[in-house]
Design a protein around this motif. Structure first.
Motif, PDB file in Angstrom:
ATOM      1  N   TRP A 401      17.222  44.285  25.838  1.00  0.00           N
ATOM      2  CA  TRP A 401      16.484  43.083  25.453  1.00  0.00           C
ATOM      3  C   TRP A 401      17.224  42.233  24.417  1.00  0.00           C
ATOM      4  CZ3 TRP A 401      12.131  41.569  27.993  1.00  0.00           C
ATOM      5  CH2 TRP A 401      11.568  42.507  28.852  1.00  0.00           C
ATOM      6  N   GLY A 402      18.133  42.861  23.698  1.00  0.00           N
ATOM      7  CA  GLY A 402      18.876  42.104  22.691  1.00  0.00           C
ATOM      8  C   GLY A 402      20.215  41.574  23.160  1.00  0.00           C
ATOM      9  N   LEU A 405      19.706  40.948  28.634  1.00  0.00           N
ATOM     10  CA  LEU A 405      18.806  39.908  29.148  1.00  0.00           C
ATOM     11  C   LEU A 405      19.137  38.511  28.620  1.00  0.00           C
ATOM     12  CD1 LEU A 405      15.304  41.610  29.366  1.00  0.00           C
ATOM     13  CD2 LEU A 405      16.855  40.987  31.205  1.00  0.00           C
ATOM     14  N   PRO A 406      19.391  38.328  27.316  1.00  0.00           N
ATOM     15  CA  PRO A 406      19.780  36.991  26.867  1.00  0.00           C
ATOM     16  C   PRO A 406      21.056  36.485  27.539  1.00  0.00           C
ATOM     17  CG  PRO A 406      19.121  38.322  24.999  1.00  0.00           C
ATOM     18  CD  PRO A 406      19.186  39.237  26.177  1.00  0.00           C
ATOM     19  N   LEU A 407      22.047  37.372  27.694  1.00  0.00           N
ATOM     20  CA  LEU A 407      23.283  36.968  28.369  1.00  0.00           C
ATOM     21  C   LEU A 407      23.024  36.625  29.834  1.00  0.00           C
ATOM     22  CD1 LEU A 407      26.065  39.373  27.007  1.00  0.00           C
ATOM     23  CD2 LEU A 407      25.905  36.883  26.718  1.00  0.00           C
ATOM     24  N   SER A 408      22.168  37.413  30.494  1.00  0.00           N
ATOM     25  CA  SER A 408      21.848  37.149  31.905  1.00  0.00           C
ATOM     26  C   SER A 408      21.183  35.792  32.062  1.00  0.00           C
ATOM     27  CB  SER A 408      20.926  38.245  32.453  1.00  0.00           C
ATOM     28  OG  SER A 408      21.544  39.506  32.374  1.00  0.00           O
ATOM     29  N   TYR A 409      20.238  35.475  31.181  1.00  0.00           N
ATOM     30  CA  TYR A 409      19.563  34.176  31.225  1.00  0.00           C
ATOM     31  C   TYR A 409      20.569  33.033  31.038  1.00  0.00           C
ATOM     32  CZ  TYR A 409      16.482  30.300  30.078  1.00  0.00           C
ATOM     33  OH  TYR A 409      15.854  29.082  30.062  1.00  0.00           O
ATOM     34  N   LEU A 410      21.428  33.169  30.047  1.00  0.00           N
ATOM     35  CA  LEU A 410      22.425  32.117  29.784  1.00  0.00           C
ATOM     36  C   LEU A 410      23.379  31.966  30.969  1.00  0.00           C
ATOM     37  CD1 LEU A 410      23.268  32.916  26.050  1.00  0.00           C
ATOM     38  CD2 LEU A 410      22.003  30.926  26.907  1.00  0.00           C
TER      39      LEU A 410
END
Length: 462
Positions: A401-402, A405-410
């Motif tokens: 989650w840290g 997921l943020p990298l995947s979204y970007l």
């Protein structure tokens, strides 16, 4: 005693693989239950296959609850099995089964009432939403049976009765595949909507027959029976222990599996071809790592049994051997992914773009399997077996989650990277977790006896 070490190793190998092979077979069966629906619907249409794969994420989320409850109960069950305390194991089965049935009922209600809403989380393609909702609504009736059967089978594995679990699950899988074949090729050929519904009903039938097998086994020859837990002081103490060791494991599975579900939603909003390729890649990857999961689960049972007996040094030696096995089977799993390329491309009908994506995904999966195997044995096997279950929860929370997921979204919605690069980012979690898992393993904080002596008036937690 120069020959004692080889004798101990041979004894351990016999114990381990008498558990690993049935557990691996059941892991294979579990992976194939939804995979059979996905792959066989590939003969109907790519859209039907993709929709069922996305709808299967709901079942996957529910399975995470079963896995968390089974592992949490299994930690204590295996340790009490080491003490041969079957009365306490009976109580643990009742506790885990009660929680499992309540969660299953909640999933059942939501899926029956709001199938389209759930599908819109995974994709904005109208056709995929329609097929997925058609599949999910009848499939939800299987959850009521799974709420009991999956916990019972999990407890059977923890008391070294894995052969029964493998046998009943395998028989029901074969029944499911046979019914699927009738639905797709005989009753509803060329009718995707009807085939999707019929395949869901076939899965429901197989799950309820599996439950019937568990009930008969429990009544006729099971060492532990399916019944409600009693309410007394001993049960309250056991409930505290159960929650203490189950909640972190459950949280770990939800954090990890929830992140995987979100990544499936990210893929679902990128392109239909990527969804189709990921549907097949996930099946191949899950089939390849069944032996790795068997080593992790079987090793956890043995470690827990020895810890329950107070044999901490022996458990430590077994842990070292399990690490070596995990590396070996991880390499085997990676090679298996590459070996399955030819038959997979021959069997599954995909567009040329989806085939290109699938080829690259399988190459990534082959490397992923090595780190996955090592993490499975440590984070999901050794650590929870000795009560060190919080590490996995925090590790997956931070990494999934840290970071992932943020990298995947970007990558998907801001930077618009190529689809295979996005898949590589989604698959990097096991490599990020690996150094921390090895470091934690070497600290040996997972070597703990968790049992109570309920026969003593001064009983207290270890």
């Amino acid at each position: 005693m120069p020959n004692r070490q080889p004798i101990l190793q041979k004894s351990f190998n016999r114990e381990l693989f008498s558990l690993v092979l049935p557990i691996a077979l059941q892991n294979l069966v579990s992976a194939l239950v939804i995979s059979a629906d996905v792959l066989m619907l590939g003969f109907v249409s790519q859209s039907a296959m993709s929709a069922v794969s996305l709808a299967g994420q709901i079942t996957f989320m529910l399975t995470l609850f079963y896995m968390g409850l089974s592992m949490g109960a299994g930690i204590l069950v295996a340790q009490y099995w080491g003490k041969k305390d079957t009365a306490t194991i009976q109580r643990l089965l009742g506790l885990a089964g009660t929680f499992s049935l309540c969660i299953s009922f909640l999933f059942f209600v939501v899926c029956v009432a709001f199938p389209e809403v759930l599908m819109r989380f995974f994709t904005n393609d109208p056709e995929l939403i329609r097929y997925g909702a058609l599949f999910l609504q009848p499939l939800s009736f299987s959850y009521l049976a799974m709420g009991i059967s999956q916990i019972y089978l999990g407890v059977m594995r923890s008391i070294e009765k894995a052969r029964f679990s493998a046998w009943i699950s395998s028989a029901c899988l074969l029944l499911n595949i046979a019914l699927n074949a009738l639905c797709i090729f005989v009753w509803f050929p060329g009718q995707p909507g009807h085939a999707v519904v019929a395949v869901a009903v076939a899965t429901v039938c197989a799950r309820w027959i599996e439950l019937a097998g568990c009930v008969f086994h429990s009544l006729l020859q099971g060492p532990i029976q399916l019944k409600l837990p009693p309410r007394d002081g001993m049960q309250r103490k056991l409930l505290r222990d159960f929650l203490r060791y189950t909640l972190p494991v459950q949280g770990n599975y939800i954090v990890w599996g929830g992140a995987l579900t979100v990544t499936a939603a990210v893929i679902g909003h990128v392109s239909a071809e990527l969804v189709a390729a990921n549907s097949v890649a996930s099946v191949v990857k899950n089939l390849a790592v069944v032996l790795c999961g068997g080593v992790a689960s079987g090793g956890a049972v043995l470690i827990s049994k020895y810890l329950g007996r107070g044999e901490l040094e022996k458990a430590k030696q077994i842990g070292r051997r399990l690490i070596a096995y995990s590396l070996f089977f991880g390499v085997i799993a990676g090679a298996a992914v590459l070996a399955m390329k030819i038959p997979v491309f021959a069997l599954v009908r995909l567009s040329s773009t989806a085939e290109m994506y699938l080829d690259g995904m399988l190459n990534i999966c082959a490397v992923y399997c090595i780190a996955k195997s090592l993490n499975a044995v440590t984070i999901a096997g050794l650590f929870p077996a000795g009560g060190d279950s919080m590490f996995g929860f925090w590790c997956d929370t931070i990494v999934m989650w840290g970071i992932v997921l943020p990298l995947s979204y970007l990558c998907a919605f801001v930077w618009s990277v190529p689809p295979l690069a996005l898949y590589a980012v989604i698959s990097m979690d096991e490599f990020v977790k690996l150094p921390a898992a090895i470091w934690r393993y070497r600290q040996y904080k997972w070597l703990n006896n968790l049992t109570r002596d309920f026969d003593s008036a001064s009983s207290h937690p270890s």
